[in-house]
Design a protein around this motif. Structure first.
Motif, PDB file in Angstrom:
ATOM      1  N   GLN A   1      70.212   2.051 -36.890  1.00  8.71           N
ATOM      2  CA  GLN A   1      71.547   2.918 -36.836  1.00  8.71           C
ATOM      3  C   GLN A   1      72.856   2.264 -36.851  1.00  8.71           C
ATOM      4  O   GLN A   1      73.753   2.483 -37.374  1.00  8.71           O
ATOM      5  CB  GLN A   1      71.292   3.885 -36.040  1.00  8.71           C
ATOM      6  CG  GLN A   1      72.149   4.833 -35.899  1.00  8.71           C
ATOM      7  CD  GLN A   1      72.459   5.900 -37.285  1.00  8.71           C
ATOM      8  OE1 GLN A   1      71.562   6.370 -37.630  1.00  8.71           O
ATOM      9  NE2 GLN A   1      73.644   5.725 -37.823  1.00  8.71           N
ATOM     10  N   GLY A   2      72.773   1.048 -35.977  1.00  7.64           N
ATOM     11  CA  GLY A   2      73.925   0.245 -35.778  1.00  7.64           C
ATOM     12  C   GLY A   2      74.455  -0.495 -37.114  1.00  7.64           C
ATOM     13  O   GLY A   2      75.494  -0.482 -37.320  1.00  7.64           O
TER      14      GLY A   2
ATOM     15  N   MET B   1      79.434  -7.979 -52.017  1.00 11.00           N
ATOM     16  CA  MET B   1      79.100  -7.879 -50.437  1.00 11.00           C
ATOM     17  C   MET B   1      79.210  -6.243 -50.294  1.00 11.00           C
ATOM     18  O   MET B   1      78.469  -5.779 -49.671  1.00 11.00           O
ATOM     19  CB  MET B   1      80.124  -8.298 -49.535  1.00 11.00           C
ATOM     20  CG  MET B   1      79.586  -8.222 -48.041  1.00 11.00           C
ATOM     21  SD  MET B   1      77.878  -8.851 -47.759  1.00 11.00           S
ATOM     22  CE  MET B   1      78.332 -10.564 -48.072  1.00 11.00           C
ATOM     23  N   THR B   2      80.026  -5.648 -51.024  1.00 12.71           N
ATOM     24  CA  THR B   2      80.037  -4.008 -51.094  1.00 12.71           C
ATOM     25  C   THR B   2      78.794  -3.321 -51.601  1.00 12.71           C
ATOM     26  O   THR B   2      78.092  -2.613 -50.874  1.00 12.71           O
ATOM     27  CB  THR B   2      81.433  -3.476 -51.931  1.00 12.71           C
ATOM     28  OG1 THR B   2      82.475  -3.844 -51.480  1.00 12.71           O
ATOM     29  CG2 THR B   2      81.245  -1.948 -52.082  1.00 12.71           C
TER      30      THR B   2
ATOM     31  N   SER C   1      81.528   1.082 -42.168  1.00 15.42           N
ATOM     32  CA  SER C   1      82.823   0.856 -41.855  1.00 15.42           C
ATOM     33  C   SER C   1      83.337  -0.425 -42.758  1.00 15.42           C
ATOM     34  O   SER C   1      84.384  -0.382 -43.125  1.00 15.42           O
ATOM     35  CB  SER C   1      82.862   0.549 -40.379  1.00 15.42           C
ATOM     36  OG  SER C   1      83.991   0.037 -40.164  1.00 15.42           O
ATOM     37  N   GLU C   2      82.434  -1.349 -42.736  1.00 19.40           N
ATOM     38  CA  GLU C   2      82.876  -2.689 -43.686  1.00 19.40           C
ATOM     39  C   GLU C   2      83.209  -2.314 -45.050  1.00 19.40           C
ATOM     40  O   GLU C   2      84.027  -2.954 -45.625  1.00 19.40           O
ATOM     41  CB  GLU C   2      81.889  -3.722 -43.204  1.00 19.40           C
ATOM     42  CG  GLU C   2      82.173  -4.427 -42.051  1.00 19.40           C
ATOM     43  CD  GLU C   2      81.163  -5.165 -41.744  1.00 19.40           C
ATOM     44  OE1 GLU C   2      81.279  -6.205 -40.601  1.00 19.40           O
ATOM     45  OE2 GLU C   2      80.016  -5.659 -42.629  1.00 19.40           O
ATOM     46  N   ILE C   3      82.368  -1.313 -45.339  1.00 14.13           N
ATOM     47  CA  ILE C   3      82.550  -1.056 -46.980  1.00 14.13           C
ATOM     48  C   ILE C   3      84.049  -0.283 -47.297  1.00 14.13           C
ATOM     49  O   ILE C   3      84.361  -0.576 -48.188  1.00 14.13           O
ATOM     50  CB  ILE C   3      81.520   0.113 -47.414  1.00 14.13           C
ATOM     51  CG1 ILE C   3      79.936  -0.477 -47.629  1.00 14.13           C
ATOM     52  CG2 ILE C   3      81.765   0.639 -48.681  1.00 14.13           C
ATOM     53  CD1 ILE C   3      78.943   0.319 -47.745  1.00 14.13           C
ATOM     54  N   LYS C   4      84.399   0.246 -46.210  1.00  9.40           N
ATOM     55  CA  LYS C   4      85.711   1.032 -46.347  1.00  9.40           C
ATOM     56  C   LYS C   4      86.607  -0.044 -46.306  1.00  9.40           C
ATOM     57  O   LYS C   4      87.859   0.072 -46.926  1.00  9.40           O
ATOM     58  CB  LYS C   4      85.897   2.168 -45.512  1.00  9.40           C
ATOM     59  CG  LYS C   4      84.949   3.459 -45.422  1.00  9.40           C
ATOM     60  CD  LYS C   4      85.288   4.103 -44.201  1.00  9.40           C
ATOM     61  CE  LYS C   4      84.256   5.346 -44.264  1.00  9.40           C
ATOM     62  NZ  LYS C   4      84.366   6.439 -42.962  1.00  9.40           N
ATOM     63  N   LEU C   5      86.709  -1.187 -45.445  1.00 12.35           N
ATOM     64  CA  LEU C   5      87.587  -2.135 -45.087  1.00 12.35           C
ATOM     65  C   LEU C   5      87.462  -2.974 -46.609  1.00 12.35           C
ATOM     66  O   LEU C   5      88.839  -3.322 -47.124  1.00 12.35           O
ATOM     67  CB  LEU C   5      87.110  -2.980 -44.059  1.00 12.35           C
ATOM     68  CG  LEU C   5      87.844  -4.189 -43.810  1.00 12.35           C
ATOM     69  CD1 LEU C   5      89.297  -4.109 -43.485  1.00 12.35           C
ATOM     70  CD2 LEU C   5      87.147  -5.248 -42.718  1.00 12.35           C
TER      71      LEU C   5
END
Length: 209
Positions: A187-188, A159-160, A195-199
């Motif tokens: 853009q959203g 998923m990343t 943000s989810e990649i960092k999570l």
């Protein structure tokens, strides 16, 4: 029928409101005269809607698979959020294609052609991975066969990569799409998926991967 002073004032206010509203519509219409009424099939708007709908569909599938392969609440919650968000966004994009009177699939057009990445014709899709970041058929089979921590780690890694490909595509729409609401959605997507990649990086670290 005669109107008293209060009633007359109310009628005048309504008439003025309608007049101003009509003027606003006229101005707004004039502002849009230079833009096409609807995107054409070869536009970035249509290409992004088609390609991202396919891209999102795999993310939804991957997320439902991992929800059945693990009992970890953090991973299951993330998978649910991704599946729910991307299924809704996919519906919006397919709805726009319907609204524009454009086909959801266009034969003879390679994925990502609207970004200038298609059309080479020298290689076919890599084991079912039609666009950047998409999992291959082999990787999807591995996810379906995994369980527990193995499934969690594989899902987070896949998923990343999927999100990174999605961000690349969405950034392309932000630059090339002409429909404001579609650019805003793109853009959203960039903001949410980064943000989810960092999570997911943090979640992988916790699992020693």
């Amino acid at each position: 029928m005669r109107l008293n002073r209060t009633q007359g004032a109310a009628v005048t206010a309504v008439a003025l409101a309608l007049l101003f509203a009509g003027g606003a519509v006229t101005v707004a219409s004039a502002d849009r005269e230079d833009a096409p009424s609807t995107p054409v099939s070869s536009s970035a708007d249509a290409g992004f809607a088609r390609d991202m709908a396919v891209h999102h569909q795999q993310a939804v599938e991957m997320s439902f698979v991992v929800r059945d392969r693990t009992t970890d609440e953090a991973v299951r919650r993330l998978a649910y959020d991704i599946a729910n968000t991307q299924a809704n966004q996919r519906g919006m994009m397919l709805g726009w294609l319907d609204l524009w009177g454009l086909p959801k699939n266009e034969s003879g057009v390679e994925p990502m052609a609207w970004m200038g990445m298609g059309g080479s014709g020298d290689t076919g899709p890599l084991d079912g991975a039609l666009m950047p970041g998409m999992a291959t058929d082999t990787q999807m089979d591995e996810l379906r066969g995994a369980s527990g921590r193995e499934a969690e780690v594989l899902y987070l890694k896949l998923m990343t990569a999927h999100h990174k490909g999605g961000v690349h595509m969405a950034e392309g729409c932000v630059q090339k799409c002409s429909v404001d609401i579609e650019r805003n959605l793109a853009q959203g997507m960039v903001d949410a998926q980064e943000s989810e990649i960092k999570l997911m990086a943090d979640m992988l670290k916790k699992r020693g991967a």
